[in-house]
Enzyme design. Structure first.
Site, PDB file in Angstrom:
ATOM      1  N   ALA A 225      -9.447  16.788 -41.581  1.00 42.88           N
ATOM      2  CA  ALA A 225     -10.371  15.134 -42.218  1.00 42.88           C
ATOM      3  C   ALA A 225      -9.849  14.146 -43.307  1.00 42.88           C
ATOM      4  CB  ALA A 225     -11.258  15.999 -43.583  1.00 42.88           C
ATOM      5  N   GLU A 226      -8.639  14.201 -43.574  1.00 44.01           N
ATOM      6  CA  GLU A 226      -8.007  13.171 -43.431  1.00 44.01           C
ATOM      7  C   GLU A 226      -6.918  12.295 -42.878  1.00 44.01           C
ATOM      8  OE1 GLU A 226      -9.010  16.748 -47.198  1.00 44.01           O
ATOM      9  OE2 GLU A 226      -8.082  16.347 -45.043  1.00 44.01           O
TER      10      GLU A 226
ATOM     11  N   ARG B  26      -6.254  29.197 -40.051  1.00 45.75           N
ATOM     12  CA  ARG B  26      -5.441  28.365 -40.787  1.00 45.75           C
ATOM     13  C   ARG B  26      -5.944  29.814 -42.052  1.00 45.75           C
ATOM     14  NH1 ARG B  26     -10.369  24.454 -42.268  1.00 45.75           N
ATOM     15  NH2 ARG B  26      -8.431  23.203 -42.910  1.00 45.75           N
TER      16      ARG B  26
ATOM     17  N   GLY C 246     -26.665  11.408 -41.356  1.00 47.89           N
ATOM     18  CA  GLY C 246     -26.911  11.285 -39.993  1.00 47.89           C
ATOM     19  C   GLY C 246     -27.277  10.376 -39.105  1.00 47.89           C
TER      20      GLY C 246
ATOM     21  N   GLY D 257     -29.355   7.677 -40.848  1.00 42.32           N
ATOM     22  CA  GLY D 257     -28.219   6.654 -41.273  1.00 42.32           C
ATOM     23  C   GLY D 257     -27.398   6.668 -42.912  1.00 42.32           C
TER      24      GLY D 257
ATOM     25  N   ALA E 259     -17.219  12.730 -36.828  1.00 44.19           N
ATOM     26  CA  ALA E 259     -18.068  11.242 -37.385  1.00 44.19           C
ATOM     27  C   ALA E 259     -17.489  11.528 -39.082  1.00 44.19           C
ATOM     28  CB  ALA E 259     -19.280  11.554 -36.878  1.00 44.19           C
ATOM     29  N   GLY E 260     -17.706  12.576 -39.433  1.00 48.10           N
ATOM     30  CA  GLY E 260     -18.173  11.993 -41.850  1.00 48.10           C
ATOM     31  C   GLY E 260     -17.112  11.400 -41.525  1.00 48.10           C
ATOM     32  N   ASP E 261     -15.904  11.698 -40.976  1.00 45.46           N
ATOM     33  CA  ASP E 261     -14.655  11.305 -41.734  1.00 45.46           C
ATOM     34  C   ASP E 261     -14.808   9.871 -41.558  1.00 45.46           C
ATOM     35  OD1 ASP E 261     -14.221  14.024 -42.077  1.00 45.46           O
ATOM     36  OD2 ASP E 261     -12.971  14.002 -40.166  1.00 45.46           O
TER      37      ASP E 261
ATOM     38  N   ASN F  77     -21.175   3.428 -40.536  1.00 48.95           N
ATOM     39  CA  ASN F  77     -22.094   3.429 -39.487  1.00 48.95           C
ATOM     40  C   ASN F  77     -21.766   2.956 -37.975  1.00 48.95           C
ATOM     41  OD1 ASN F  77     -24.468   5.187 -40.596  1.00 48.95           O
ATOM     42  ND2 ASN F  77     -25.247   3.115 -41.825  1.00 48.95           N
TER      43      ASN F  77
END
Length: 309
Positions: free
Chosen positions: A34-35, A103, A219, A222, A247-249, A273
């Site tokens: 993520a980061e 992990r 999502g 928007g 997509a979120g990252d 977006n």
């Protein structure tokens, strides 16, 4: 002026199948975290960004370091000779994707709070980006996240937290206890309505805990930005979804880039977006993220055939 971004967290090797395992799929190798996804997104837009983590003394760890450096990320990764680099298997199912994490006991699960804070002090960033994934990895990463957030606030950095709740790592109750402490040192909180609900009943009420801005990721609908000035809906971008992972990252990278560029709330939501839309059009967590000239063209409303350097 905001300059420099600092982030911290685990990056793994993602082994992706093009069919269910029982169908003898072909596998491709990707770098995923993520980061570091946020870091790559920002580096591609020309921002200076440092990523702090631990990797194993293995080929997976060396691949991660090499890929992130090739993308222009300032890598500060301690090599752990006794713990492996984490990895995951991502396989398609009839209606979604199945993730199999490996992990537990990884190098990144031994993140050292003192070393993380020392690196933060030495870097002096303008923005610190944290994720709710890191404190779920164990006691060391949990302490590191809380102490980094508190120290960043003392240093005057803008602290951005993507709640990023992973139910495979910890329960909603566990996440709520830690994120509720963490959000007190956060300036900008990003998450889905469910994730924001881990710390407050609504985005509006989350403002009472510390953040000056809360951004809900909705999502395909928007996004929504909430501040003391009120609530602002954000546009969505129609795109064919090839792979939703990351997509979120990408959205968070768009938020951080907008803060650095001092964009208005309306333009912040539009950029975030756009970044998410760019990501889902390609396979991989970050491979489809735009360079600055591509983003500039998209923000001007130009088609891909008009994009030139």
């Amino acid at each position: 002026m905001i300059t420099g971004v600092w982030t911290m967290g685990e990056t793994m090797i993602s082994l992706r199948a093009d069919a269910p395992v029982g169908s003898s799929p072909r596998w491709t190798t990707h770098v995923a975290g993520a980061e570091s996804n946020v870091a790559v997104g920002l580096a591609r837009l020309g921002h200076t960004v440092r990523w702090v983590s631990r990797v194993g003394d293995d080929e997976f760890g060396r691949l991660i370091v090499r890929e992130l450096r090739a993308e222009g990320v300032d890598v500060a990764a301690t090599v752990d000779p006794g713990r492996p680099t984490g990895h995951l298997f991502l396989t398609p199912t009839s209606f979604a994707s199945a993730v199999d994490y490996h992990r537990s006991g990884s190098a990144a699960s031994a993140l050292d709070p003192d070393l993380a804070v020392a690196d933060l002090d030495a870097t002096g960033p303008g923005v610190v980006v944290l994720s709710g994934i890191t404190p779920a990895l164990g006691e060391g990463p949990r302490r590191a996240t809380l102490e980094v957030a508190a120290r960043a606030r003392q240093l005057g950095a803008t602290v951005v937290l993507d709640a990023n709740h992973r139910t495979r790592l910890w329960s909603p109750e566990q996440a709520s206890r830690v994120l509720s402490r963490l959000v007190e040192a956060v300036d900008v909180l990003v998450g889905s309505p469910d994730e924001i609900g881990l710390v407050a009943p609504t985005a509006e009420s989350a403002l009472d805990l510390g953040p000056t801005m809360v951004i809900e990721k909705l999502g395909a609908a928007g996004a929504r930005l909430v501040s003391r000035e009120g609530s602002l809906p954000g546009p969505t971008t129609s795109v064919d979804v090839v792979d939703p992972v990351g997509a979120g990252d990408a959205f968070t990278a768009g938020v951080v880039s907008s803060l650095i560029d001092r964009l208005s709330p309306e333009r912040l939501l539009a950029r975030a977006n756009l970044m998410g839309a760019a990501c889902v059009g390609h396979r991989g967590d970050w491979e489809g993220l735009p360079r600055r000239f591509e983003l500039d063209a998209a923000e001007r409303g130009m088609g891909s055939s008009d994009v030139t350097r």
